[in-house]
Design an enzyme around this catalytic site. Sequence first.
Site, short mmCIF file in Angstrom:
data_model
loop_
_atom_site.label_atom_id
_atom_site.label_comp_id
_atom_site.label_asym_id
_atom_site.label_seq_id
_atom_site.Cartn_x
_atom_site.Cartn_y
_atom_site.Cartn_z
CG PHE A 1 6.06 35.76 52.74
CD1 PHE A 1 6.78 35.99 53.90
CD2 PHE A 1 5.87 36.83 51.85
CE1 PHE A 1 7.30 37.25 54.19
CE2 PHE A 1 6.40 38.09 52.12
CZ PHE A 1 7.11 38.30 53.30
N GLY A 2 2.85 35.91 54.07
CA GLY A 2 1.88 37.00 53.96
C GLY A 2 2.57 38.34 54.08
N GLY B 1 0.49 41.35 53.16
CA GLY B 1 -0.58 42.36 53.18
C GLY B 1 -1.54 42.03 54.31
CD GLU C 1 -5.21 36.93 49.43
OE1 GLU C 1 -4.92 37.86 48.66
OE2 GLU C 1 -5.35 37.10 50.66
C1 SIN Z 1 -0.98 38.90 51.43
O1 SIN Z 1 -1.38 39.51 52.44
O2 SIN Z 1 0.03 38.17 51.51
C2 SIN Z 1 -1.68 39.00 50.12
C3 SIN Z 1 -2.37 40.27 49.86
C4 SIN Z 1 -3.51 40.56 50.79
O3 SIN Z 1 -4.34 39.68 51.04
O4 SIN Z 1 -3.60 41.69 51.28
#
Ligand code: SIN
Length: 190
Positions: free
Chosen positions: A21-22, A24, A96
């Site tokens: 699940f993303g 961001g 990450e």
């Molecule tokens: C995400 O996008 O799920 C994690 C945070 C990011 O990489 O901005």
Amino acid sequence: MSDTPISRTRPSESDQPLWLFGYGSLIYKTGFAFKACRPASIKGWTRRFWQGSHDHRGTLESPGRVATLVPQEGAVCHGMAYLIAPDVLAGLDVREKNGYLRVMTDLYFDDGSQDEALVYMATEGNEAWLGEASALEIAQQISTAAGPSGPNRDYLLMLADSIRDMGHDDDHVEAIEQALLALEANVDRS
Ligand code: SIN
């Protein structure tokens, strides 16, 4: 915190595809292989620009601010779910690495079906944690920060656009976006 549906860490040796699940940058910038991609949400978490970034959208001297999740009763965080092979996680762990941990949580697809998903989450107290600030303070910091992945403002604006494109609202993201655009409009006029 007890109501927050953080659950299991992923069984480490499975070779089965899993949902990521993303919420961001993973919504608007994939850069990894996936077998399927579906709008989805997780419950009990809200998106906050409370995580510092000195490796992607800022530097050690001038950290940027990027999204993480904080527990909030009744909250729903909308994002994008990707079905990935487990070996994709090695690259994502590097991407990450600045304070994010893998967490498993329940996943709710927009069509009503459910599964579970791995989420990268930066929790309070990690080495890059910045914490709560006003929308204006966050926008000011974002407006001046840039790192190897580009200007911090682009992260914010692309995320705000992506959430709208998926048909959702996020008051926190929109407040920071509005504050940033107002700051930039004032700079342009002076
Ligand atoms: C995400 O996008 O799920 C994690 C945070 C990011 O990489 O901005």
